[in-house]
Design a protein around this motif. Structure first.
Motif, PDB file in Angstrom:
ATOM      1  N   VAL A  54       0.781  -1.108  -0.187  1.00  0.00           N
ATOM      2  CA  VAL A  54      -0.117   0.126   0.150  1.00  0.00           C
ATOM      3  C   VAL A  54       0.947   1.150  -0.028  1.00  0.00           C
ATOM      4  O   VAL A  54       1.795   1.155   0.697  1.00  0.00           O
ATOM      5  N   GLY A  55       0.502   2.140  -0.806  1.00  0.00           N
ATOM      6  CA  GLY A  55       1.317   3.565  -0.821  1.00  0.00           C
ATOM      7  C   GLY A  55       2.338   3.327  -2.002  1.00  0.00           C
ATOM      8  O   GLY A  55       2.975   4.431  -2.279  1.00  0.00           O
ATOM      9  N   TYR A  56       2.281   2.173  -2.845  1.00  0.00           N
ATOM     10  CA  TYR A  56       3.120   1.926  -3.901  1.00  0.00           C
ATOM     11  C   TYR A  56       2.434   1.736  -5.176  1.00  0.00           C
ATOM     12  O   TYR A  56       1.201   1.180  -5.112  1.00  0.00           O
ATOM     13  N   GLU A  57       2.721   1.732  -6.197  1.00  0.00           N
ATOM     14  CA  GLU A  57       2.405   1.365  -7.452  1.00  0.00           C
ATOM     15  C   GLU A  57       3.583   0.579  -8.350  1.00  0.00           C
ATOM     16  O   GLU A  57       4.880   1.048  -8.144  1.00  0.00           O
ATOM     17  N   MET A  58       3.390  -0.395  -9.057  1.00  0.00           N
ATOM     18  CA  MET A  58       4.336  -1.020 -10.008  1.00  0.00           C
ATOM     19  C   MET A  58       4.109  -0.584 -11.491  1.00  0.00           C
ATOM     20  O   MET A  58       2.745  -0.766 -11.823  1.00  0.00           O
ATOM     21  N   GLN A  59       4.753   0.332 -12.019  1.00  0.00           N
ATOM     22  CA  GLN A  59       4.654   0.687 -13.221  1.00  0.00           C
ATOM     23  C   GLN A  59       5.097  -0.302 -14.454  1.00  0.00           C
ATOM     24  O   GLN A  59       6.252  -0.901 -14.293  1.00  0.00           O
ATOM     25  N   VAL A  60       4.595  -0.451 -15.441  1.00  0.00           N
ATOM     26  CA  VAL A  60       5.035  -1.422 -16.410  1.00  0.00           C
ATOM     27  C   VAL A  60       5.324  -0.597 -17.693  1.00  0.00           C
ATOM     28  O   VAL A  60       4.465   0.387 -18.125  1.00  0.00           O
ATOM     29  N   ARG A  61       6.627  -0.408 -18.244  1.00  0.00           N
ATOM     30  CA  ARG A  61       7.029   0.536 -18.996  1.00  0.00           C
ATOM     31  C   ARG A  61       7.517  -0.277 -20.360  1.00  0.00           C
ATOM     32  O   ARG A  61       8.044  -1.563 -20.155  1.00  0.00           O
ATOM     33  N   PRO A  62       7.704   0.178 -21.471  1.00  0.00           N
ATOM     34  CA  PRO A  62       8.302  -0.469 -22.727  1.00  0.00           C
ATOM     35  C   PRO A  62       9.740  -0.666 -22.469  1.00  0.00           C
ATOM     36  O   PRO A  62      10.483   0.171 -21.772  1.00  0.00           O
ATOM     37  N   ARG A  63      10.180  -1.668 -23.242  1.00  0.00           N
ATOM     38  CA  ARG A  63      11.608  -1.621 -23.318  1.00  0.00           C
ATOM     39  C   ARG A  63      12.232  -0.916 -24.351  1.00  0.00           C
ATOM     40  O   ARG A  63      11.806  -0.987 -25.679  1.00  0.00           O
TER      41      ARG A  63
END
Length: 144
Positions: A54-63
């Motif tokens: 809680v208090g975080y996110e996981m960002q999914v980014r391009p390579r």
């Protein structure tokens, strides 16, 4: 930071490729290769299930390598995995090139970056403070 993870893939957990990398490379978990034609998109499974604090996110980014060499990006970039999501991490790839691209099992398809975030509490007001930019919109800071 420790993040609980269930790995139902045939591959190692996402990992940093260099000592100072911000993103962890995540791999496709496919029973068969997936071909993306020009301008096609596909949801690519990873076999990973995460419990983001809680208090975080996981960002999914391009390579960047896939983007530069093959025109492969993410439709919703960066994607966000919220702390309360418990489903499989899947990556929404898009082929922005004019050539077909084949996603192979085990291929590094995206990178994951953990980021702290705040929870907003709106403060209704009648006016906002003045700035040099004011209400200038898209492209307004570069025009004279």
């Amino acid at each position: 930071m420790q993040i609980p993870v269930i790995n139902r893939s045939r591959h190692a957990l996402p990992e940093y490729q260099t000592a100072h990398a911000a993103g962890l490379d995540v791999r496709a978990n496919l029973a068969a290769p997936v071909t993306l034609g020009p301008l096609q998109r596909a949801l690519i499974p990873t076999g990973l299930f995460l419990e983001i604090p809680v208090g975080y996110e996981m960002q999914v980014r391009p390579r960047s390598g896939l983007a530069y060499k093959h025109g492969i990006g993410l439709v919703n970039s960066p994607g966000t995995i919220d702390a309360d999501y418990r489903g499989e991490l899947q990556v929404l790839l898009v082929n922005l090139s004019d050539q077909a691209f084949v996603v192979q099992d085990g291929e590094r398809i995206a990178q994951l970056v953990v980021a702290r975030h705040e929870v907003v509490a709106w403060q209704p007001v009648e006016a906002l403070s003045e700035t040099g930019r004011g209400a200038g919109g898209y492209g307004s800071t570069g025009s004279a």
